[in-house]
Scaffold this active site. Structure first.
Site, PDB file in Angstrom:
ATOM      1  N   SER A  17     -14.949  41.079  42.551  1.00  0.00           N
ATOM      2  CA  SER A  17     -15.998  41.865  42.817  1.00  0.00           C
ATOM      3  C   SER A  17     -17.308  40.991  42.702  1.00  0.00           C
ATOM      4  O   SER A  17     -18.591  41.157  42.855  1.00  0.00           O
ATOM      5  CB  SER A  17     -16.160  43.198  42.069  1.00  0.00           C
ATOM      6  OG  SER A  17     -16.089  42.962  40.799  1.00  0.00           O
ATOM      7  N   HIS A  56     -19.753  43.609  35.700  1.00  0.00           N
ATOM      8  CA  HIS A  56     -20.485  43.596  36.752  1.00  0.00           C
ATOM      9  C   HIS A  56     -22.129  43.377  36.194  1.00  0.00           C
ATOM     10  O   HIS A  56     -22.363  43.351  35.006  1.00  0.00           O
ATOM     11  CB  HIS A  56     -20.530  45.160  37.469  1.00  0.00           C
ATOM     12  CG  HIS A  56     -19.563  45.163  38.230  1.00  0.00           C
ATOM     13  ND1 HIS A  56     -19.208  46.285  39.157  1.00  0.00           N
ATOM     14  CD2 HIS A  56     -18.634  44.315  38.745  1.00  0.00           C
ATOM     15  CE1 HIS A  56     -18.208  46.157  39.839  1.00  0.00           C
ATOM     16  NE2 HIS A  56     -17.901  44.484  39.680  1.00  0.00           N
ATOM     17  N   ASP A  87     -22.484  50.639  41.217  1.00  0.00           N
ATOM     18  CA  ASP A  87     -21.289  51.268  40.610  1.00  0.00           C
ATOM     19  C   ASP A  87     -21.125  52.658  40.257  1.00  0.00           C
ATOM     20  O   ASP A  87     -20.285  53.190  39.602  1.00  0.00           O
ATOM     21  CB  ASP A  87     -20.986  50.310  39.535  1.00  0.00           C
ATOM     22  CG  ASP A  87     -20.490  48.927  39.713  1.00  0.00           C
ATOM     23  OD1 ASP A  87     -20.377  48.684  40.701  1.00  0.00           O
ATOM     24  OD2 ASP A  87     -20.583  48.178  38.570  1.00  0.00           O
TER      25      ASP A  87
END
Length: 143
Positions: A17, A56, A87
């Site tokens: 990701s 992230h 998210d």
């Protein structure tokens, strides 16, 4: 923990990701500080009820004046670099992340060194074979 002010100073990246900059199998070194978060900063967060922390990038930062006029409460929105959307679907009903959910901030990346952990977790038979072989070699070949 003393140097990094972080419960777990390293985390293995388990997905793609964050590609192309951070790859599955990379190890991220983490730290924590009391400074304000900024857009673009890479953080690791852990949602209660989810076993695996997520690494992230901070996508948006919302600041609300706290009780003390000199301080701000921050609410974060994160997003994987390789993901199309933010998210929010990972937050288990929350609208934002708060500082309490942040596990650490990215300090450095060690490429691909985490693949050993990924392989041993994805193939438990291999893990037990290696443990068995090490045990047998210790029993039969020790001096």
């Amino acid at each position: 923990m003393i140097l990094t002010n972080c419960e777990g100073p390293m985390v293995v990246v388990l997905s793609g990701s964050m590609e192309p900059g951070i790859h599955k199998g990379d190890v991220m070194l983490l730290y924590n500080s009391n400074s304000q978060f900024s857009i673009g900063e890479i953080v690791v967060y852990k949602i209660p009820g989810r076993e695996i922390p997520i690494i992230h990038r901070v996508h948006k930062v919302y600041q609300i004046e706290s009780d003390s006029s000199l301080d701000f409460d921050q609410f974060l929105m994160t997003k994987g670099d390789n993901n199309f959307s933010d998210d929010i679907s990972l937050y288990n009903g929350r609208q934002f992340l708060t500082k309490e959910l942040i596990f650490g901030r990215a300090l450095a990346r060690i490429p691909y060194i985490g693949w050993a952990t990924i392989i041993l977790n994805e193939y438990p038979l291999l893990k037990y074979t290696i443990i068995g072989a090490l045990t047998l070699s210790t029993l039969f070949f020790s001096t």
